[in-house]
Design a protein around this motif. Structure first.
Motif, short mmCIF file in Angstrom:
data_model
loop_
_atom_site.label_atom_id
_atom_site.label_comp_id
_atom_site.label_asym_id
_atom_site.label_seq_id
_atom_site.Cartn_x
_atom_site.Cartn_y
_atom_site.Cartn_z
N VAL A 435 0.84 -1.20 0.00
CA VAL A 435 0.00 0.00 0.00
C VAL A 435 0.88 1.26 0.00
O VAL A 435 0.60 2.24 -0.71
CB VAL A 435 -0.95 -0.01 1.21
N LEU A 436 1.94 1.23 0.79
CA LEU A 436 2.85 2.37 0.87
C LEU A 436 3.52 2.64 -0.48
O LEU A 436 3.60 3.78 -0.94
CB LEU A 436 3.90 2.10 1.94
N VAL A 437 4.00 1.57 -1.13
CA VAL A 437 4.65 1.72 -2.43
C VAL A 437 3.65 2.18 -3.48
O VAL A 437 3.94 3.08 -4.29
CB VAL A 437 5.31 0.38 -2.84
N ALA A 438 2.47 1.57 -3.48
CA ALA A 438 1.46 1.95 -4.47
C ALA A 438 1.06 3.41 -4.31
O ALA A 438 0.81 4.11 -5.30
CB ALA A 438 0.23 1.05 -4.33
N HIS A 439 1.02 3.89 -3.08
CA HIS A 439 0.68 5.30 -2.85
C HIS A 439 1.76 6.21 -3.44
O HIS A 439 1.45 7.28 -3.99
CB HIS A 439 0.52 5.56 -1.35
N GLY A 440 3.03 5.79 -3.32
CA GLY A 440 4.10 6.59 -3.91
C GLY A 440 3.98 6.68 -5.42
O GLY A 440 4.19 7.74 -6.02
N PHE A 441 3.61 5.56 -6.06
CA PHE A 441 3.43 5.58 -7.51
C PHE A 441 2.20 6.40 -7.90
O PHE A 441 2.18 7.07 -8.94
CB PHE A 441 3.30 4.15 -8.05
N ALA A 442 1.15 6.30 -7.08
CA ALA A 442 -0.05 7.09 -7.38
C ALA A 442 0.26 8.58 -7.36
O ALA A 442 -0.29 9.35 -8.16
CB ALA A 442 -1.14 6.75 -6.36
N ALA A 443 1.15 8.99 -6.44
CA ALA A 443 1.54 10.40 -6.39
C ALA A 443 2.31 10.81 -7.64
O ALA A 443 2.23 11.97 -8.08
CB ALA A 443 2.38 10.65 -5.14
N ARG A 444 3.07 9.88 -8.22
CA ARG A 444 3.76 10.17 -9.48
C ARG A 444 2.76 10.33 -10.62
O ARG A 444 2.92 11.19 -11.49
CB ARG A 444 4.74 9.05 -9.81
N LEU A 445 1.74 9.49 -10.64
CA LEU A 445 0.76 9.55 -11.71
C LEU A 445 -0.19 10.73 -11.55
O LEU A 445 -0.62 11.33 -12.53
CB LEU A 445 -0.05 8.25 -11.74
N HIS A 446 -0.52 11.07 -10.29
CA HIS A 446 -1.50 12.12 -10.02
C HIS A 446 -0.94 13.07 -8.95
O HIS A 446 -1.06 12.80 -7.76
CB HIS A 446 -2.82 11.51 -9.54
N PRO A 447 -0.33 14.17 -9.35
CA PRO A 447 0.27 15.10 -8.38
C PRO A 447 -0.74 15.68 -7.40
O PRO A 447 -0.38 16.05 -6.29
CB PRO A 447 0.88 16.18 -9.27
N VAL A 448 -2.01 15.79 -7.79
CA VAL A 448 -3.04 16.30 -6.88
C VAL A 448 -3.35 15.21 -5.86
O VAL A 448 -3.78 14.11 -6.24
CB VAL A 448 -4.31 16.71 -7.63
N PRO A 449 -3.15 15.45 -4.55
CA PRO A 449 -3.32 14.40 -3.54
C PRO A 449 -4.68 13.72 -3.58
O PRO A 449 -4.77 12.50 -3.43
CB PRO A 449 -3.10 15.14 -2.22
N ALA A 450 -5.75 14.49 -3.79
CA ALA A 450 -7.09 13.90 -3.79
C ALA A 450 -7.23 12.89 -4.91
O ALA A 450 -7.82 11.81 -4.73
CB ALA A 450 -8.14 15.00 -3.92
N ARG A 451 -6.69 13.21 -6.08
CA ARG A 451 -6.77 12.28 -7.20
C ARG A 451 -5.93 11.03 -6.95
O ARG A 451 -6.32 9.92 -7.32
CB ARG A 451 -6.32 12.98 -8.49
N ALA A 452 -4.78 11.21 -6.33
CA ALA A 452 -3.94 10.07 -6.02
C ALA A 452 -4.65 9.09 -5.08
O ALA A 452 -4.60 7.87 -5.25
CB ALA A 452 -2.62 10.53 -5.40
N VAL A 453 -5.35 9.65 -4.07
CA VAL A 453 -6.07 8.80 -3.11
C VAL A 453 -7.20 8.05 -3.81
O VAL A 453 -7.39 6.84 -3.62
CB VAL A 453 -6.62 9.66 -1.96
N LEU A 454 -7.96 8.75 -4.64
CA LEU A 454 -9.06 8.10 -5.35
C LEU A 454 -8.55 6.98 -6.26
O LEU A 454 -9.18 5.92 -6.36
CB LEU A 454 -9.82 9.13 -6.18
N SER A 455 -7.41 7.20 -6.91
CA SER A 455 -6.88 6.18 -7.82
C SER A 455 -6.47 4.92 -7.07
O SER A 455 -6.43 3.83 -7.66
CB SER A 455 -5.68 6.75 -8.58
N GLN A 456 -6.16 5.05 -5.77
CA GLN A 456 -5.67 3.91 -5.00
C GLN A 456 -6.78 3.10 -4.33
O GLN A 456 -6.53 1.99 -3.87
CB GLN A 456 -4.71 4.41 -3.92
#
Length: 480
Positions: A435-456
């Motif tokens: 989960v921690l690693v996937a969140h890091g990649f989500a931040a790369r794909l979606h710089p906006v934090p809210a979008r990164a959380v939704l994608s995960q």
């Protein structure tokens, strides 16, 4: 809507989700299940319901905590390094040649040594020390395989003798990726899990010897680096696992300590073949556990208390190996696709899946620990004894030929309790790190934090489900 407003809305939703998780865990009642020691020799009643609920809740809670942490803090966390020392490549070829000499000796022992798989060092070294044990070393110490594999030294020596240097006769087409490694890994998994006698020393000697020769020829034709990256499945697998290790080595040979999994976040997106390889690595270990359960055998009308042997289940076993991979791949790609649709941003599914699949590495390593722990503890002792007398001639090369095998280390109520807790803890911790690693990649794909959380969110649900599945595999009755 601004990123700040989206973040507030998401945090509100996350709070509601957290309350639902707490209510579900409070209403869930623990149900007893069976946990077993090595070879399922002892059955112990454990309150497994607590573990299932607790493991699922831990993964869910980690997602919620990460969603509320500032992205810059996580970035600083991953980038921390503790410099160590410089390690050159001068001894790499020599170590590889020594490894090849040891491998050749094991092949000879497979043909000439004892017929008993617990007395012959070849099956014990390949299945226990290499596949079960060395994988863990790669995951905790880094890429040792690039120094110890039995091809680098021989290829370099033969290339020099032929006056070719490092030049390859042919080039692999770029579109091929690592599909050859996928095919060869599937063949390896089939041989380990489905073949009637993978432990037979002679049969294994033929398989390992011919594979070494095939790989040597491929490396001479296409170049060591090209075939190691795309065709040699052990190198591909071990290099992926090594990215989890808390040891990093740069291009100048300088070693440093980092957080486990930090190197995964520097990886480039994997092509479709790389995604398939990682998913196959996880699904094959999962199927190995599933195939021995009373549940799976019952689906095919097999009485687990009167198991007919591997020959009778070749068909169902092959089907199950393919089905497990197909289901995991379909669910993973669906989770990624839904996550990207929720977050928006227009990222291609291939790029998102190629990045997020790296989060599978901690899970695969955790399943490896849980699945092979008892075999490593018991069969590792047999391996130490067999290595002292590889040809069954009464030798005692390392002074371990007459060592007492302590099989009780994985038997009895006390052993079953702590083994099960280590295995369950490994699975839960692996999913937390994923989960921690996937969140890091989500931040790369979606710089906006809210979008990164939704994608995960969909991928986190998959990880929660897989956590419960892994704990269930440890707890359910099996043959063996």
């Amino acid at each position: 809507m601004s990123g700040r407003t989206e973040g507030g809305a998401v945090k509100c939703c996350l709070s509601q989700i957290l309350l639902v998780c707490l209510a579900a865990s409070a209403l869930s009642l623990p149900t007893p299940a069976f946990a077993h020691a090595s070879d399922r020799g002892h059955v112990l009643l454990l309150p497994t319901g607590y573990y299932l609920v607790g493991g699922a809740f831990a993964v869910a809670a980690s997602f919620l905590v990460l969603a509320l942490l500032p992205a810059d803090q996580l970035g600083r966390f991953w980038r921390r390094r503790l410099p160590l020392f410089t390690l050159g490549d001068g001894a790499r070829a020599a170590l590889s040649l020594i490894s090849f000499a040891g491998f050749a000796s094991l092949i000879a022992a497979g043909f000439l040594g004892s017929r008993d798989p617990l007395s012959n060092p070849l099956p014990l070294v390949i299945w226990t020390l290499l596949w079960a044990g060395f994988t863990l070393l790669q995951g905790f110490l880094g890429d040792l395989w690039s120094w110890l594999n039995p091809w680098y030294g021989p290829v370099r020596l033969l290339s020099r003798l032929a006056g070719r240097g490092g030049e390859a006769a042919w080039r692999l087409p770029p579109w091929l990726g690592c599909w050859p490694a996928v095919v060869l890994f599937f063949a390896f998994a089939w041989f380990e899990l489905i073949d009637p006698a993978p432990d037979d020393p002679t049969r294994l000697a033929w398989a390992a010897g011919l594979y070494w020769l095939f790989t040597l020829l491929a490396m001479l034709l296409f170049g060591y680096g090209a075939w190691a990256r795309g065709g040699e499945f052990l190198t591909v697998f071990f290099s992926m696992v090594a990215r989890f290790a808390p040891v990093v080595r740069d291009e100048r040979g300088r070693l440093a300590l980092c957080w486990p999994g930090a190197k995964l976040l520097t990886a480039a997106p994997l092509p479709a073949s790389g995604v398939a390889f990682l998913l196959l690595a996880l699904s094959s270990v999962s199927y190995d556990g599933l195939s021995k359960t009373f549940f799976w055998l019952g689906l095919f009308g097999i009485n687990p208390l009167e198991f007919p042997g591997r020959t009778a289940v070749i068909g169902s076993g092959s089907f199950g190996l393919v089905l497990t991979f197909a289901l995991l791949a379909a669910v993973f790609l669906l989770a990624v696709a839904v996550g990207q649709a929720l977050a928006g941003g227009g990222h291609r599914l291939g790029k998102a899946a190629g990045l997020l699949v790296w989060s599978i590495v901690p899970i695969a390593l955790a399943y490896h620990v849980a699945h092979y722990l008892t075999a490593l503890l018991v069969d590792g002792q047999y391996a130490l004894a067999a290595l002292s007398d590889p040809f069954a001639l009464g030798w005692n090369v390392f002074g371990t030929a007459d060592m007492q095998i302590e099989a009780g280390i994985a038997a009895g109520a006390g052993s079953a309790w702590w083994l099960w807790n280590i295995q369950a803890g490994a699975i839960i911790l692996g999913h937390l790190l994923a989960v921690l690693v996937a969140h890091g990649f989500a931040a790369r794909l979606h710089p906006v934090p809210a979008r990164a959380v939704l994608s995960q969110f969909p991928l986190t649900l998959l990880m929660i489900a897989y956590t419960v599945f892994g704990l269930w595999l440890l707890a359910t009755p099996t043959v063996g």
